[in-house]
Scaffold this active site. Structure first.
Site, PDB file in Angstrom:
ATOM      1  N   SER A   1      81.114   9.207  67.679  1.00  0.00           N
ATOM      2  CA  SER A   1      79.887   8.686  66.020  1.00  0.00           C
ATOM      3  C   SER A   1      81.279   8.228  65.248  1.00  0.00           C
ATOM      4  CB  SER A   1      78.923   9.619  66.395  1.00  0.00           C
ATOM      5  OG  SER A   1      78.427   9.138  64.581  1.00  0.00           O
TER       6      SER A   1
ATOM      7  N   TYR B   1      77.334  18.684  63.672  1.00  0.00           N
ATOM      8  CA  TYR B   1      77.959  17.393  64.263  1.00  0.00           C
ATOM      9  C   TYR B   1      78.854  16.819  64.247  1.00  0.00           C
ATOM     10  CZ  TYR B   1      76.170  13.033  66.530  1.00  0.00           C
ATOM     11  OH  TYR B   1      75.964  11.808  67.082  1.00  0.00           O
TER      12      TYR B   1
ATOM     13  N   ALA C   1      81.628  17.454  63.542  1.00  0.00           N
ATOM     14  CA  ALA C   1      82.870  18.374  63.469  1.00  0.00           C
ATOM     15  C   ALA C   1      83.235  18.008  64.838  1.00  0.00           C
ATOM     16  CB  ALA C   1      82.887  19.290  63.554  1.00  0.00           C
TER      17      ALA C   1
END
Length: 248
Positions: free
Chosen positions: A143, A156, A158
């Site tokens: 992402s 998230y 990380a």
């Protein structure tokens, strides 16, 4: 001849959203695809019905990618059906947003388990299978949050940064075996993942995206399928944003 005629492909988290878009793209190009999922039988059965035209080229497998033993058993079942593995797409992922000071142990661990452990467990067993044929493509769906964290996404972001790093490391380990490993970093894609956004939030988000639209699962699938081709053999250890210019 289609690009992936009779190729053998795994897409984790493949029954909804980006994962389903990737599965459909491969099926349309002649591949055999296993779409994995963890819980939602209804969504999986609906997908099977809607894609009935592909017959036995679409397989559904229900298990938890964050459980090492379940992953092992999945691959054992798969080896009785397939003679090789060409592509693994590590798409399964979840998020539990919360500001760092209020994030619970469970909110941290659940995201870590699915997003990072799942990517590791699935890749660890895929690599030896690909090495047998000296060919393979592994793609982690990361992402843009892995490069530029958003508030409330310590867990998230990380994991998504971790997937990018994992792609870099794995690429160095297996490049001489004909296997490439890359990460694809979607921005805001029209899936359940952004269903929390109200109209005002969507307008504010669109204002930050140079192409002035949200992405579609097919936008991500187009990049994933290219990275899976033989023609992409010199692209490895990198990450590609599919974000409409967000953060550029």
């Amino acid at each position: 001849m289609t690009r992936f005629h009779d190729w053998k492909i795994i897409v984790t988290g493949g029954t909804r959203g980006i994962g389903r878009g990737i599965v459909e793209a491969f099926l349309k190009e002649g591949a055999f695809v296993v779409a994995t999922y963890t819980k939602n039988d209804q969504e999986a059965n609906l997908m099977k019905e809607q894609l009935a035209e592909f017959g036995n080229k679409l397989l559904l497998e229900k298990f938890d990618v964050s459980k090492s033993e379940e992953v092992k058993q999945f691959y054992q079942r798969l080896e009785t059906r397939w003679d090789r593995l060409d592509v693994l797409v590590n798409n399964a992922g979840i998020k539990h947003d919360q500001v760092t000071a209020l994030m619970t142990d469970d909110e941290w661990k659940q995201v870590m388990n699915i997003n990072l452990d799942g990517t590791f467990f699935m890749s660890r067993t895929a690599i030896p299978l690909m090495m047998k044929n000296r060919f393979g493509r592994i793609i982690h769906i990361s992402s843009v949050s892995g490069k530029s964290g958003l508030p409330g996404q310590t867990n998230y972001s990380a994991t998504k940064a971790g997937q990018i790093a994992m792609a870099q490391v794995m690429a160095k380990e297996v490049g001489k075996k004909g296997i490439t490993v890359n990460a694809v970093c979607p921005g805001f894609i029209e899936t359940e993942m952004i269903s929390y956004m109200n109209d005002e939030q969507k307008r504010a988000t669109l204002a930050q995206i140079p192409v002035r639209r949200l992405g579609l699962p097919s936008d991500v699938a187009n990049v994933v399928t290219f990275l899976s081709t033989r023609e992409s053999a010199y692209i490895t250890g990198t990450s590609i944003d599919v974000s409409g210019g967000l953060g550029a």
